[in-house]
Enzyme design. Structure first.
Site, PDB file in Angstrom:
ATOM      1  N   ILE A  13      11.341 132.954  28.046  1.00 52.02           N
ATOM      2  CA  ILE A  13      11.353 133.306  29.466  1.00 52.02           C
ATOM      3  C   ILE A  13      11.505 132.070  30.341  1.00 52.02           C
ATOM      4  O   ILE A  13      12.231 132.072  31.331  1.00 52.02           O
ATOM      5  CB  ILE A  13      10.029 134.021  29.851  1.00 52.02           C
ATOM      6  CG1 ILE A  13       9.794 135.255  28.976  1.00 52.02           C
ATOM      7  CG2 ILE A  13       9.994 134.364  31.332  1.00 52.02           C
ATOM      8  CD1 ILE A  13      10.661 136.425  29.279  1.00 52.02           C
ATOM      9  N   ARG A  35       4.077 141.041  23.537  1.00 50.77           N
ATOM     10  CA  ARG A  35       3.017 140.105  23.938  1.00 50.77           C
ATOM     11  C   ARG A  35       3.627 138.996  24.776  1.00 50.77           C
ATOM     12  O   ARG A  35       4.572 138.318  24.329  1.00 50.77           O
ATOM     13  CB  ARG A  35       2.329 139.493  22.704  1.00 50.77           C
ATOM     14  CG  ARG A  35       1.681 140.514  21.766  1.00 50.77           C
ATOM     15  CD  ARG A  35       0.455 141.166  22.367  1.00 50.77           C
ATOM     16  NE  ARG A  35      -0.046 142.247  21.516  1.00 50.77           N
ATOM     17  CZ  ARG A  35      -0.469 143.441  21.984  1.00 50.77           C
ATOM     18  NH1 ARG A  35      -0.443 143.705  23.275  1.00 50.77           N
ATOM     19  NH2 ARG A  35      -0.923 144.347  21.151  1.00 50.77           N
ATOM     20  N   GLU A  36       3.083 138.796  25.962  1.00 52.90           N
ATOM     21  CA  GLU A  36       3.514 137.699  26.840  1.00 52.90           C
ATOM     22  C   GLU A  36       2.639 136.493  26.544  1.00 52.90           C
ATOM     23  O   GLU A  36       1.406 136.557  26.665  1.00 52.90           O
ATOM     24  CB  GLU A  36       3.387 138.140  28.300  1.00 52.90           C
ATOM     25  CG  GLU A  36       4.369 139.266  28.614  1.00 52.90           C
ATOM     26  CD  GLU A  36       4.013 140.063  29.846  1.00 52.90           C
ATOM     27  OE1 GLU A  36       4.897 140.741  30.377  1.00 52.90           O
ATOM     28  OE2 GLU A  36       2.836 140.029  30.285  1.00 52.90           O
ATOM     29  N   ARG A  62      -7.698 122.504  43.134  1.00 55.65           N
ATOM     30  CA  ARG A  62      -6.952 123.224  42.106  1.00 55.65           C
ATOM     31  C   ARG A  62      -6.111 124.283  42.807  1.00 55.65           C
ATOM     32  O   ARG A  62      -6.636 125.295  43.297  1.00 55.65           O
ATOM     33  CB  ARG A  62      -7.915 123.875  41.116  1.00 55.65           C
ATOM     34  CG  ARG A  62      -8.611 122.884  40.187  1.00 55.65           C
ATOM     35  CD  ARG A  62      -7.623 122.155  39.291  1.00 55.65           C
ATOM     36  NE  ARG A  62      -8.271 121.657  38.060  1.00 55.65           N
ATOM     37  CZ  ARG A  62      -7.593 121.087  37.075  1.00 55.65           C
ATOM     38  NH1 ARG A  62      -6.275 120.909  37.171  1.00 55.65           N
ATOM     39  NH2 ARG A  62      -8.220 120.658  35.997  1.00 55.65           N
ATOM     40  N   ALA A  74     -10.999 116.203  32.199  1.00 55.01           N
ATOM     41  CA  ALA A  74     -10.155 116.878  31.207  1.00 55.01           C
ATOM     42  C   ALA A  74      -8.729 116.409  31.380  1.00 55.01           C
ATOM     43  O   ALA A  74      -8.387 115.814  32.397  1.00 55.01           O
ATOM     44  CB  ALA A  74     -10.243 118.392  31.379  1.00 55.01           C
ATOM     45  N   GLU A  91      -7.858 109.808  28.726  1.00 62.72           N
ATOM     46  CA  GLU A  91      -7.983 110.609  29.944  1.00 62.72           C
ATOM     47  C   GLU A  91      -9.290 110.314  30.678  1.00 62.72           C
ATOM     48  O   GLU A  91      -9.336 110.322  31.909  1.00 62.72           O
ATOM     49  CB  GLU A  91      -7.881 112.107  29.605  1.00 62.72           C
ATOM     50  CG  GLU A  91      -6.471 112.550  29.232  1.00 62.72           C
ATOM     51  CD  GLU A  91      -5.551 112.661  30.453  1.00 62.72           C
ATOM     52  OE1 GLU A  91      -6.064 112.791  31.583  1.00 62.72           O
ATOM     53  OE2 GLU A  91      -4.322 112.585  30.269  1.00 62.72           O
ATOM     54  N   GLU A  95      -9.103 109.104  34.511  1.00 65.10           N
ATOM     55  CA  GLU A  95      -9.657 109.937  35.574  1.00 65.10           C
ATOM     56  C   GLU A  95     -10.907 109.335  36.209  1.00 65.10           C
ATOM     57  O   GLU A  95     -11.159 109.523  37.399  1.00 65.10           O
ATOM     58  CB  GLU A  95     -10.005 111.339  35.030  1.00 65.10           C
ATOM     59  CG  GLU A  95      -8.802 112.221  34.804  1.00 65.10           C
ATOM     60  CD  GLU A  95      -9.152 113.709  34.796  1.00 65.10           C
ATOM     61  OE1 GLU A  95     -10.347 114.037  34.671  1.00 65.10           O
ATOM     62  OE2 GLU A  95      -8.219 114.518  34.902  1.00 65.10           O
ATOM     63  N   SER A 112      -7.766 131.549  27.189  1.00 66.58           N
ATOM     64  CA  SER A 112      -7.278 132.890  27.546  1.00 66.58           C
ATOM     65  C   SER A 112      -6.691 133.526  26.303  1.00 66.58           C
ATOM     66  O   SER A 112      -5.467 133.562  26.124  1.00 66.58           O
ATOM     67  CB  SER A 112      -6.205 132.797  28.640  1.00 66.58           C
ATOM     68  OG  SER A 112      -6.659 132.061  29.752  1.00 66.58           O
ATOM     69  N   GLU A 118      -3.172 127.793  24.589  1.00 60.16           N
ATOM     70  CA  GLU A 118      -3.876 126.537  24.877  1.00 60.16           C
ATOM     71  C   GLU A 118      -5.235 126.456  24.180  1.00 60.16           C
ATOM     72  O   GLU A 118      -6.097 127.305  24.368  1.00 60.16           O
ATOM     73  CB  GLU A 118      -4.094 126.375  26.391  1.00 60.16           C
ATOM     74  CG  GLU A 118      -4.824 125.065  26.709  1.00 60.16           C
ATOM     75  CD  GLU A 118      -5.134 124.873  28.195  1.00 60.16           C
ATOM     76  OE1 GLU A 118      -4.837 125.771  28.996  1.00 60.16           O
ATOM     77  OE2 GLU A 118      -5.683 123.815  28.520  1.00 60.16           O
ATOM     78  N   GLU A 139      -2.307 112.822  41.646  1.00 58.10           N
ATOM     79  CA  GLU A 139      -3.684 113.238  41.374  1.00 58.10           C
ATOM     80  C   GLU A 139      -4.627 112.669  42.428  1.00 58.10           C
ATOM     81  O   GLU A 139      -4.566 111.488  42.742  1.00 58.10           O
ATOM     82  CB  GLU A 139      -4.132 112.714  39.996  1.00 58.10           C
ATOM     83  CG  GLU A 139      -4.266 113.771  38.933  1.00 58.10           C
ATOM     84  CD  GLU A 139      -4.759 113.197  37.602  1.00 58.10           C
ATOM     85  OE1 GLU A 139      -5.401 113.943  36.867  1.00 58.10           O
ATOM     86  OE2 GLU A 139      -4.489 112.017  37.312  1.00 58.10           O
TER      87      GLU A 139
END
Lengths: 178, 178
Positions: A13, A35-36, A62, A74, A91, A95, A112, A118, A139
């Site tokens: 997609i 399934r997406e 965010r 993160a 990181e 950060e 998710s 992820e 950032e």
């Protein structure tokens, strides 16, 4: 015995900067289903603790949430990187400025399960040495040292919205005996 | 003071069954940036507890994870639904058969603050009455009654991968005094 869906075909997609999207046709319990899926290279999250029992937290706007969010530091794993612990060390430094002398894997979590590939590797990081932030150009984030118990209570009472942060605090408290 | 990104323009990438994708151009700290956003109608997750201190857990194959995942019962909010508590009651009944006599909001969490708009309302549900499952046609899931402390320890020690489940257990333990 859990029914396992198998891929029949896959439709690309979108290929983006931080994620790709595909739509798969799969074998389902009754016939076929679609399934997406969000493809994501994975990420790291760090429970970074000072010798004084403070936790390093970051706050940034965010866009997906439409608000500033208080989180553990993160970062995402770039394509081709295959050592999440090294990404976590880098990181945290970029950060927050802190370099960690000790690092421990607390767990790997999916954010998710219904649609995202992820996986976030969650680390505890201690023996911190302060230094300079080195943020990406776009950032903007604030760095705080906060008492661990205070942040834990915020999470437990429903005052934090970031799921990975809540999960990370819970695993850190149990596995480090905080 | 946190820099707030504002939308300049929006490009529709995909409209799907459970999610949409868009790519927004936004004002960034230095010039402009793009944000890839997953639009999702939101979800509910339920910490359902029996009078005997057991928690109702479900296990299902998660295609995005490539494996079976042990989770608290959960479900997505359909378009047009505006009462997450009602969705939680319905989804618990459909997935596990249980009807809840008492429901309490534990918190609202975002699963992927970097790119997803999905917010999950997390509920504690008690005074359960057992009944019949009523699954969607392509849903296959096992339902377990497990001691709450056992599941909590699995989450705390890094043996569960589902972030919303870990966060939900942490909030339930603190807010219900489990």
């Amino acid at each position: 015995m859990i029914f396992e869906e198998k891929k029949i075909s896959s439709q690309r997609i979108y290929e983006g900067a931080i994620l790709n999207v595909r739509r798969d046709k799969v074998t389902a319990l009754k016939g076929e289903a679609h399934r997406e899926i969000i493809e994501h290279n994975g990420a790291v999250a760090m429970v970074a603790l000072t010798d004084e029992g403070k936790i390093i937290m970051v706050e940034q706007f965010r866009y997906a949430c439409g608000r500033a969010v208080l989180e553990v530091p993160a970062g995402k794993i770039d394509a081709g990187e295959n050592d999440p612990a090294a990404v976590a060390v880098r990181e945290l430094k970029e950060e927050t400025g802190y370099t960690a002398g000790n690092i421990k894997l607390l767990g790997r979590i999916n954010t998710s399960a219904a649609y995202s590939e992820e996986m976030i590797s969650v680390y505890a990081m201690t023996k911190l040495t302060p230094g300079e932030q080195d943020l990406d150009e776009d950032e903007a984030l604030n760095v705080y040292e906060m008492p661990f118990d205070e942040v834990y209570d915020m999470a437990a009472s429903g005052k934090l919205i970031d799921a990975k942060t809540i999960a990370a605090l819970m695993m850190a408290k149990a596995q480090l005996g905080l």
